[in-house]
Design a protein around this motif. Structure first.
Motif, PDB file in Angstrom:
ATOM      1  N   SER A  37       0.645  -1.253  -0.085  1.00  0.00           N
ATOM      2  CA  SER A  37       0.053   0.065   0.217  1.00  0.00           C
ATOM      3  C   SER A  37       0.876   1.285   0.149  1.00  0.00           C
ATOM      4  O   SER A  37       0.253   2.341  -0.124  1.00  0.00           O
ATOM      5  N   VAL A  61       1.575  -2.774  -9.821  1.00  0.00           N
ATOM      6  CA  VAL A  61       1.573  -4.286 -10.344  1.00  0.00           C
ATOM      7  C   VAL A  61       0.394  -4.524 -11.214  1.00  0.00           C
ATOM      8  O   VAL A  61       0.318  -5.125 -12.099  1.00  0.00           O
ATOM      9  N   ALA A  62      -0.843  -4.026 -10.646  1.00  0.00           N
ATOM     10  CA  ALA A  62      -2.247  -4.078 -11.555  1.00  0.00           C
ATOM     11  C   ALA A  62      -2.095  -3.744 -12.738  1.00  0.00           C
ATOM     12  O   ALA A  62      -2.547  -4.352 -13.828  1.00  0.00           O
ATOM     13  N   GLU A  63      -1.617  -2.436 -13.009  1.00  0.00           N
ATOM     14  CA  GLU A  63      -1.214  -1.975 -14.154  1.00  0.00           C
ATOM     15  C   GLU A  63      -0.595  -2.431 -15.174  1.00  0.00           C
ATOM     16  O   GLU A  63      -0.541  -2.745 -16.309  1.00  0.00           O
ATOM     17  N   ALA A  91       0.047  -5.462 -15.025  1.00  0.00           N
ATOM     18  CA  ALA A  91      -0.490  -6.961 -15.458  1.00  0.00           C
ATOM     19  C   ALA A  91      -1.315  -6.546 -16.591  1.00  0.00           C
ATOM     20  O   ALA A  91      -1.370  -7.456 -17.642  1.00  0.00           O
ATOM     21  N   ARG A  92      -2.198  -5.580 -16.378  1.00  0.00           N
ATOM     22  CA  ARG A  92      -3.147  -5.178 -17.728  1.00  0.00           C
ATOM     23  C   ARG A  92      -2.402  -4.710 -18.715  1.00  0.00           C
ATOM     24  O   ARG A  92      -2.901  -5.320 -19.776  1.00  0.00           O
ATOM     25  N   ASN A 115       0.746  -1.786  -5.208  1.00  0.00           N
ATOM     26  CA  ASN A 115      -0.353  -2.687  -5.883  1.00  0.00           C
ATOM     27  C   ASN A 115      -0.810  -2.018  -7.064  1.00  0.00           C
ATOM     28  O   ASN A 115      -1.121  -2.775  -7.958  1.00  0.00           O
ATOM     29  N   GLU A 116      -0.859  -0.711  -7.120  1.00  0.00           N
ATOM     30  CA  GLU A 116      -1.589  -0.193  -8.340  1.00  0.00           C
ATOM     31  C   GLU A 116      -0.554  -0.410  -9.454  1.00  0.00           C
ATOM     32  O   GLU A 116      -0.817  -0.540 -10.460  1.00  0.00           O
ATOM     33  N   ALA A 140       0.470 -12.199 -15.874  1.00  0.00           N
ATOM     34  CA  ALA A 140       0.359 -12.492 -14.671  1.00  0.00           C
ATOM     35  C   ALA A 140       1.609 -12.095 -13.864  1.00  0.00           C
ATOM     36  O   ALA A 140       2.389 -12.449 -14.079  1.00  0.00           O
ATOM     37  N   THR A 172       1.060   6.706  -6.443  1.00  0.00           N
ATOM     38  CA  THR A 172       0.788   5.557  -7.098  1.00  0.00           C
ATOM     39  C   THR A 172       1.269   4.551  -5.938  1.00  0.00           C
ATOM     40  O   THR A 172       2.501   4.547  -5.490  1.00  0.00           O
TER      41      THR A 172
END
Length: 303
Positions: free
Chosen positions: A199, A244-246, A248-249, A241-242, A254, A238
């Motif tokens: 976080s 990593v998510a971006e 991956a997208r 976690n954000e 993964a 940022t």
């Protein structure tokens, strides 16, 4: 202007050299070793930061200096603090002496926002007190003090840029978070180790935007006798976690994450770069996370 860029073979230094050339400046790269790689077409002069004689020769015909060379890795500064002060402070003193002898009176210095430490007030403006949390930040703070003192003599006009987390492009440091995330996405690393829950929020500024700040600073130098300081960041917070998510997208892959025990660290560090916008006319134009990650992904070597 003919501008000497110290550390022109570094991650940021090379991009600064290219940005200055695109801005119409005549650029010379200063490196420690003749074989050091700099952007194509940039002439090289060789000198160690602690060698005043070699620095004086390297400054021949130069109008201004962008000083980026130095020791930069925080973890290494704990193990060898004397080296960081020797290079970052002593090297800056040597450069300023050589500049005075050569009558070069314009300087832009690459510093770090980590000098602020962990202030509760966010976003972080230049009005915050300095609380350097490690030897690296303390050495940069001391170098800033030396530059300001020399400017006060009237021999120098200087701008200090306190840079936040530079990212994007061909980042050669595998310990930084964006290269680590992209290495997992590429299959070069099995998982991303994160301290705590992911976080922690940081301010990431695209390397092209950071380089553009040096061009803007040269254009808006204060008068002789003055040293101005500006934060250079995106102003966007940022979390890990954000990121990593971006990633991956963006990559469609993964990204495995391993959560390690939490360590003491600031929960949020974000820049207020309003002064740079108002005075230098600088904007962070490419520093959204999607653009940073795309540029880093595109710069990875193809297998």
């Amino acid at each position: 202007m003919r501008v000497l860029v110290t550390g022109a073979n570094g991650y940021l230094g090379g991009v600064v050299a290219e940005a200055l050339r695109a801005g119409g400046h005549d650029v010379v790269g200063l490196v420690r070793h003749a074989r050091a790689r700099v952007p194509h077409g940039v002439p090289v002069r060789v000198a160690d930061l602690l060698d005043i004689g070699a620095l004086r020769a390297a400054l021949d015909g130069v109008d201004a200096v962008c000083h980026l060379a130095g020791c930069t890795r925080v973890r290494e500064s704990f193990g060898d603090p004397l080296r960081f002060f020797e290079v970052n402070v002593g090297g800056t003193v040597s450069l300023l002496r050589a500049m005075a002898e050569a009558e070069v009176g314009r300087l832009v210095f690459a510093s770090t926002a980590s000098i602020y430490g962990t202030p509760e007030r966010q976003p972080m403006s230049e009005k915050l007190p300095d609380r350097p949390p490690h030897p690296y930040a303390a050495s940069k703070q001391a170098a800033e003090a030396v530059i300001a003192a020399q400017a006060a003599t009237g021999r120098l006009a200087a701008v200090v840029l306190r840079l936040f987390n530079i990212a994007g492009g061909a980042d050669p440091d595998p310990t930084r978070i964006v290269p680590r995330i992209l290495a997992v996405a590429a299959g070069d690393s099995p998982c991303l180790a994160i301290n705590g829950d992911g976080s922690a929020v940081r301010d990431y500024v695209h390397i092209r935007d950071a380089a553009a700040a040096f061009v803007a600073a040269l254009t808006h130098l204060p008068g002789p006798g003055n040293c101005a300081r500006y934060n250079i960041g995106s102003g966007i917070g940022t979390s890990v976690n954000e990121l990593v998510a971006e990633a991956a997208r963006m990559t469609g892959r993964a990204i495995a994450v391993e959560h390690l025990p939490a360590v003491p660290e600031p929960p949020c560090l974000v820049s207020d770069s309003g002064s740079a916008r108002r005075v230098l006319g600088w904007e962070a134009r490419s520093s959204d996370i999607a653009t940073i990650l795309r540029s880093g992904w595109a710069a990875r070597p193809t297998p």
